[in-house]
Write a protein that holds these residues in place. Structure first.
Motif, PDB file in Angstrom:
ATOM      1  N   ASP A   1      -4.115  -3.870 -44.745  1.00  0.00           N
ATOM      2  CA  ASP A   1      -3.417  -3.338 -43.582  1.00  0.00           C
ATOM      3  C   ASP A   1      -2.008  -3.886 -43.465  1.00  0.00           C
ATOM      4  OD1 ASP A   1      -5.566  -1.721 -41.983  1.00  0.00           O
ATOM      5  OD2 ASP A   1      -6.553  -3.542 -42.677  1.00  0.00           O
ATOM      6  N   SER A   2      -1.802  -5.089 -43.984  1.00  0.00           N
ATOM      7  CA  SER A   2      -0.434  -5.604 -44.050  1.00  0.00           C
ATOM      8  C   SER A   2      -0.297  -6.554 -45.225  1.00  0.00           C
ATOM      9  CB  SER A   2      -0.017  -6.301 -42.750  1.00  0.00           C
ATOM     10  OG  SER A   2      -0.525  -7.613 -42.675  1.00  0.00           O
TER      11      SER A   2
ATOM     12  N   ARG B   1       1.748   3.292 -33.657  1.00  0.00           N
ATOM     13  CA  ARG B   1       2.233   4.080 -34.781  1.00  0.00           C
ATOM     14  C   ARG B   1       3.405   4.994 -34.436  1.00  0.00           C
ATOM     15  NH1 ARG B   1       1.123   2.505 -39.718  1.00  0.00           N
ATOM     16  NH2 ARG B   1       2.033   4.535 -40.238  1.00  0.00           N
TER      17      ARG B   1
ATOM     18  N   GLN C   1      -9.043  -2.932 -48.924  1.00  0.00           N
ATOM     19  CA  GLN C   1      -8.193  -2.496 -47.818  1.00  0.00           C
ATOM     20  C   GLN C   1      -7.094  -3.521 -47.601  1.00  0.00           C
ATOM     21  OE1 GLN C   1     -10.271  -1.519 -44.138  1.00  0.00           O
ATOM     22  NE2 GLN C   1      -8.623  -2.378 -42.910  1.00  0.00           N
TER      23      GLN C   1
ATOM     24  N   HIS D   1      -5.173  -8.709 -44.032  1.00  0.00           N
ATOM     25  CA  HIS D   1      -3.777  -9.064 -44.258  1.00  0.00           C
ATOM     26  C   HIS D   1      -3.669  -9.950 -45.497  1.00  0.00           C
ATOM     27  CE1 HIS D   1      -3.101  -7.717 -40.081  1.00  0.00           C
ATOM     28  NE2 HIS D   1      -4.216  -8.388 -39.815  1.00  0.00           N
TER      29      HIS D   1
ATOM     30  N   GLY E   1      -0.538   1.101 -44.190  1.00  0.00           N
ATOM     31  CA  GLY E   1      -0.312  -0.274 -43.800  1.00  0.00           C
ATOM     32  C   GLY E   1       1.149  -0.632 -43.609  1.00  0.00           C
TER      33      GLY E   1
ATOM     34  N   ASP F   1      -9.142 -11.125 -37.543  1.00  0.00           N
ATOM     35  CA  ASP F   1      -8.765 -10.351 -38.720  1.00  0.00           C
ATOM     36  C   ASP F   1      -9.119 -11.104 -39.998  1.00  0.00           C
ATOM     37  OD1 ASP F   1      -7.769  -8.546 -36.946  1.00  0.00           O
ATOM     38  OD2 ASP F   1      -5.661  -8.798 -37.490  1.00  0.00           O
TER      39      ASP F   1
ATOM     40  N   ALA G   1      -8.829  -5.647 -39.423  1.00  0.00           N
ATOM     41  CA  ALA G   1      -7.716  -5.491 -40.356  1.00  0.00           C
ATOM     42  C   ALA G   1      -7.748  -6.585 -41.410  1.00  0.00           C
ATOM     43  CB  ALA G   1      -6.398  -5.533 -39.600  1.00  0.00           C
TER      44      ALA G   1
ATOM     45  N   ALA H   1      -4.401   2.662 -46.276  1.00  0.00           N
ATOM     46  CA  ALA H   1      -4.555   2.178 -44.901  1.00  0.00           C
ATOM     47  C   ALA H   1      -3.384   2.544 -44.010  1.00  0.00           C
ATOM     48  CB  ALA H   1      -4.713   0.650 -44.924  1.00  0.00           C
TER      49      ALA H   1
END
Length: 229
Positions: free
Chosen positions: A75-76, A216, A73, A4, A124, A26, A2, A122
């Motif tokens: 993811d967060s 999720r 990308q 971030h 995210g 990550d 991931a 993503a």
């Protein structure tokens, strides 16, 4: 693996989150106010990426990002940076209001807008580290609390807008947390600072990681964290 994007990774809650995400393997991309600060953060977190964006000037962030490579990308997106200046409404100048609104509200909104394509791709997660002041304002806290009340509104609106795109949105409301910001607040209040009386940044980091790691089938919308002592 991931990826971030984190603001406020230099100290306090942001540092705890960035370190733990990197330690587990990550990728982290750290937002820095200028190139010098970016180099400092990259030295603090070897292997991390960085992007330059001055949260004091949100109207310039888009142009700054236009000259940098955006991560493919995300993811967060973790909004942890913030500033605070206390004072009564009768004495706070417009500049003080604007500085806190820019750093604590307008810049998070702009960063969110700019990273939304990657977040949607993503599916995210956007985390806004708010404050107890974002739920209730007290004397001397008007400007800071206004910025954090606005941040709550931003998060709530984004959650409704992006639900169908699979983007999760969480607001975290920590109470007083041991950090350089808290030391500054105590100084402004004229009080002695004792870090042992307040929440350890690691504890708040634990709640943030819990929210982004949740399967999720569920989503944490609002999370309040208060001193346990």
């Amino acid at each position: 693996m991931a990826t971030h994007v984190i603001t406020g990774a230099g100290s306090g809650i942001g540092a705890a989150v960035a370190r733990r995400l990197q330690e587990r393997g990550d990728d982290i991309v750290l937002i820095a106010r200028d190139a010098g600060r970016a180099r400092q953060l990259e030295a603090q977190y070897p292997g991390a990426g960085s992007m330059v964006a001055d949260l004091a000037e949100p109207e310039r962030i888009s142009k700054a990002f236009g000259m940098q490579a955006m991560p493919e990308q995300v993811d967060s997106l973790l909004h942890i940076a913030g500033i605070v200046d206390l004072g009564p409404v009768a004495e706070l100048r417009a500049k003080t209001w604007i500085q806190q609104l820019n750093a604590n509200l307008v810049s998070p909104a702009e960063l969110t807008r700019l990273f939304l394509p990657q977040l949607r791709m993503a599916q995210g997660h956007v985390v806004y580290v708010n404050s107890g002041a974002g739920l209730e304002a007290h004397a001397q806290w008007g400007a800071y609390a206004a910025s954090k009340h606005g941040l709550k509104a931003l998060a709530d609106s984004l959650r409704h807008e992006e639900h169908e795109n699979g983007v999760r949105v969480t607001s975290v409301y920590p109470g007083r947390t041991a950090s350089p910001m808290q030391a500054k607040v105590h100084s402004q209040e004229g009080k002695e600072y004792d870090a042992s009386k307040w929440i350890d940044p690691e504890s708040v980091a634990t709640t943030i990681l819990m929210a982004i790691d949740l399967p999720r089938d569920a989503e944490v919308n609002n999370l309040t964290v208060r001193p346990g002592r």
